[in-house]
Write an enzyme that holds these catalytic residues in place. Structure first.
Site, PDB file in Angstrom:
ATOM      1  N   ASP A  35       0.819  -1.218   0.000  1.00 33.82           N
ATOM      2  CA  ASP A  35       0.000   0.000   0.000  1.00 33.82           C
ATOM      3  C   ASP A  35       0.850   1.264   0.000  1.00 33.82           C
ATOM      4  OD1 ASP A  35       0.862  -0.832   2.590  1.00 33.82           O
ATOM      5  OD2 ASP A  35      -0.458   0.653   3.499  1.00 33.82           O
ATOM      6  N   LYS A 148      -6.366  -0.516   6.600  1.00 33.99           N
ATOM      7  CA  LYS A 148      -5.212  -0.197   7.450  1.00 33.99           C
ATOM      8  C   LYS A 148      -5.117   1.306   7.663  1.00 33.99           C
ATOM      9  CE  LYS A 148      -0.635   0.804   6.516  1.00 33.99           C
ATOM     10  NZ  LYS A 148       0.691   0.624   5.898  1.00 33.99           N
ATOM     11  N   GLU A 189      -2.850   0.236  13.627  1.00 39.57           N
ATOM     12  CA  GLU A 189      -1.375   0.255  13.564  1.00 39.57           C
ATOM     13  C   GLU A 189      -0.782   1.458  14.301  1.00 39.57           C
ATOM     14  OE1 GLU A 189       0.294   0.183   9.585  1.00 39.57           O
ATOM     15  OE2 GLU A 189       2.334   0.109  10.333  1.00 39.57           O
ATOM     16  N   GLU A 191       2.410   2.478  15.338  1.00 42.91           N
ATOM     17  CA  GLU A 191       3.820   2.064  15.211  1.00 42.91           C
ATOM     18  C   GLU A 191       4.740   2.929  16.069  1.00 42.91           C
ATOM     19  OE1 GLU A 191       5.598   2.080  11.251  1.00 42.91           O
ATOM     20  OE2 GLU A 191       7.547   1.492  12.070  1.00 42.91           O
ATOM     21  N   LYS A 231      -1.563  -4.150  14.410  1.00 40.95           N
ATOM     22  CA  LYS A 231      -0.290  -4.184  13.670  1.00 40.95           C
ATOM     23  C   LYS A 231       0.746  -3.370  14.433  1.00 40.95           C
ATOM     24  CE  LYS A 231       1.647  -3.309   9.078  1.00 40.95           C
ATOM     25  NZ  LYS A 231       1.397  -3.552   7.657  1.00 40.95           N
ATOM     26  N   SER A 303       2.600  -8.699   8.608  1.00 38.06           N
ATOM     27  CA  SER A 303       1.981  -7.833   7.602  1.00 38.06           C
ATOM     28  C   SER A 303       3.107  -6.942   7.107  1.00 38.06           C
ATOM     29  CB  SER A 303       0.852  -7.009   8.231  1.00 38.06           C
ATOM     30  OG  SER A 303       0.372  -6.061   7.299  1.00 38.06           O
ATOM     31  N   TYR A 365       4.831   6.218   5.004  1.00 38.06           N
ATOM     32  CA  TYR A 365       4.429   5.107   4.152  1.00 38.06           C
ATOM     33  C   TYR A 365       3.702   5.554   2.910  1.00 38.06           C
ATOM     34  CZ  TYR A 365       4.597   0.181   3.597  1.00 38.06           C
ATOM     35  OH  TYR A 365       4.941  -1.067   3.137  1.00 38.06           O
TER      36      TYR A 365
HETATM   37  P1  13P Z   1       7.048  -2.337   6.747  1.00 39.08           P
HETATM   38  O1  13P Z   1       6.869  -3.817   6.886  1.00 39.08           O
HETATM   39  O2  13P Z   1       7.864  -1.946   5.550  1.00 39.08           O
HETATM   40  O3  13P Z   1       7.488  -1.672   8.017  1.00 39.08           O
HETATM   41  O4  13P Z   1       5.636  -1.713   6.429  1.00 39.08           O
HETATM   42  C1  13P Z   1       4.473  -2.298   6.796  1.00 39.08           C
HETATM   43  C2  13P Z   1       3.405  -1.293   6.788  1.00 39.08           C
HETATM   44  O5  13P Z   1       2.345  -1.547   6.286  1.00 39.08           O
HETATM   45  C3  13P Z   1       3.639  -0.001   7.459  1.00 39.08           C
HETATM   46  O6  13P Z   1       2.449   0.705   7.543  1.00 39.08           O
END
Ligand code: 13P
Length: 365
Positions: A35, A148, A189, A191, A231, A303, A365
């Site tokens: 994505d 996502k 997600e 992160e 995630k 993922s 991203y």
């Molecule tokens: P990476 O596995 O490259 O960290 O990315 C996964 C993703 O979807 C980040 O939003």
């Protein structure tokens, strides 16, 4: 807050969402994150000297999605970008149909990217709630069944702040609730970026705190947990950490501890991002996670974006004659990660990217 006035999902919708989430985390399977936004995909193509045009992005995604149906043994779903969701292969079949035919569930990134969070030290939040309900309904009608949304938290001496953890957890919860009403399983997600020189313990503590905010917010918004996936980042020392080497077993233990302390058992599954680890480290760490001698009530799988695509891109180089080799790289990596999701990966599957470090500073991203 009284829950008596909340509007919960109808039972049929809950059953549908739980079923989608279960299929996405079926044993031995995980998700391919394809994505990348136009600019991020452009950076990947630039690395192999391919121009960032709509046609080249389409050709690359066709390479991924036309891989032999053997791919579906280890890939349950693919996350698309809006542009990709509306594109077709060279014979005119839409990518969504192509994936469906292989038994792979199409998903979509629905956030609109990271923006600064005013009043913080360089922290951020994620935009995209405007019109989200309508976009989700349109995607569902196209055959997309999960979504996502990525939020980012940063470890520095003074961050993540309360404000950043609160705001990001809340926006993810609002997104999750809107998705579920439209019949899409939300991948949540939050992160915690690997940037920084912090140690494993700091990474674990911050991840725990971020996840605690997250599940409080999801409860506040009456999100149906069985119909969600988490995630998260794996718990690792920062990329610039200069202390003693940390083993995959140590990272795995810290990761499962953080999850056990914060993620309800009702959550259908945890699908890790690769976060700049090399392909092989991402696989080895996932394998170690699935061997931690602690209770693990959820599926723990992948993922991955970069850690599933680095060797594919390196093998392809934009050339027609390399497509088959590139697709073999994808199958090889998907199989390795499928085994790791069962804790059965023996190691040593090298790809065309040759263990390349995939870390990108302040990754968007
Ligand atoms: P990476 O596995 O490259 O960290 O990315 C996964 C993703 O979807 C980040 O939003």
């Amino acid at each position: 807050m009284s829950t008596r006035f909340a509007q919960y999902l109808e039972h049929e919708k809950e059953v549908e969402l739980a079923d989608i989430a279960k299929r996405l985390t079926a044993p031995g399977k995980g998700i391919l994150a394809a994505d990348e936004s136009v600019s991020t995909c452009g950076r990947r193509l630039q690395d192999i000297n391919v121009e960032n045009t709509e046609e080249n992005r389409r050709r690359y995604r066709e390479l991924l999605f036309s891989t032999d149906s053997e791919l579906s043994e280890n890939i349950s779903g693919v996350i698309l970008f809006d542009e990709t969701a509306k594109q077709s292969d060279s014979s005119g079949a839409s990518f969504i149909k192509l994936l469906e035919k292989k038994g792979i569930i199409p998903g979509i990134k629905v956030d609109k990217g990271i923006v600064p969070l005013a009043g913080t030290w360089n922290e951020c939040t994620t935009t995209g709630l405007d019109g989200l309900k309508e976009r989700c309904e349109e995607y569902k009608s196209l055959g997309i069944h999960f979504a996502k949304w990525r939020c980012v938290l940063k470890i520095t001496k003074f961050t993540p702040s309360y404000q950043a953890m609160f705001e990001n957890a809340n926006v993810l919860a609002r997104y999750a609730s809107i998705c579920q009403q439209a019949g899409l399983v939300p991948i949540v997600e939050p992160e915690v970026l690997p940037d920084g020189d912090h140690d494993l313990e700091t990474s674990r503590r911050v991840t725990e705190e971020v996840l605690a905010f997250q599940y409080k917010a999801l409860a506040d918004h009456h999100v149906y947990l069985e119909g969600t996936l988490l995630k998260p980042n794996m718990v690792t020392p920062g990329q610039q950490y200069s202390g003693p080497t940390t083993s995959p077993e140590q990272c795995a233990l810290a990761t499962v501890q953080a999850l056990n302390r914060t993620v309800p058992a009702a959550v259908a599954g945890v699908v890790f991002l690769s976060g700049g680890q090399s392909e092989e480290s991402a696989t080895i760490n996932l394998n170690a996670i699935n061997n931690v001698p602690l209770r693990r009530p959820w599926a723990l799988t992948f993922s991955y974006g970069r850690a599933l695509q680095a060797s594919v891109l390196a093998a392809w180089q934009g050339k027609e004659e390399n497509i088959k080799d590139a697709q073999r790289e994808l199958i090889k990596r998907a199989k390795a990660n499928g085994e790791a999701s069962l804790g059965k990966y023996k190691g040593g599957v090298e790809g065309a990217a040759r263990g390349k470090n995939l870390f990108v500073k302040d990754h968007a991203y």
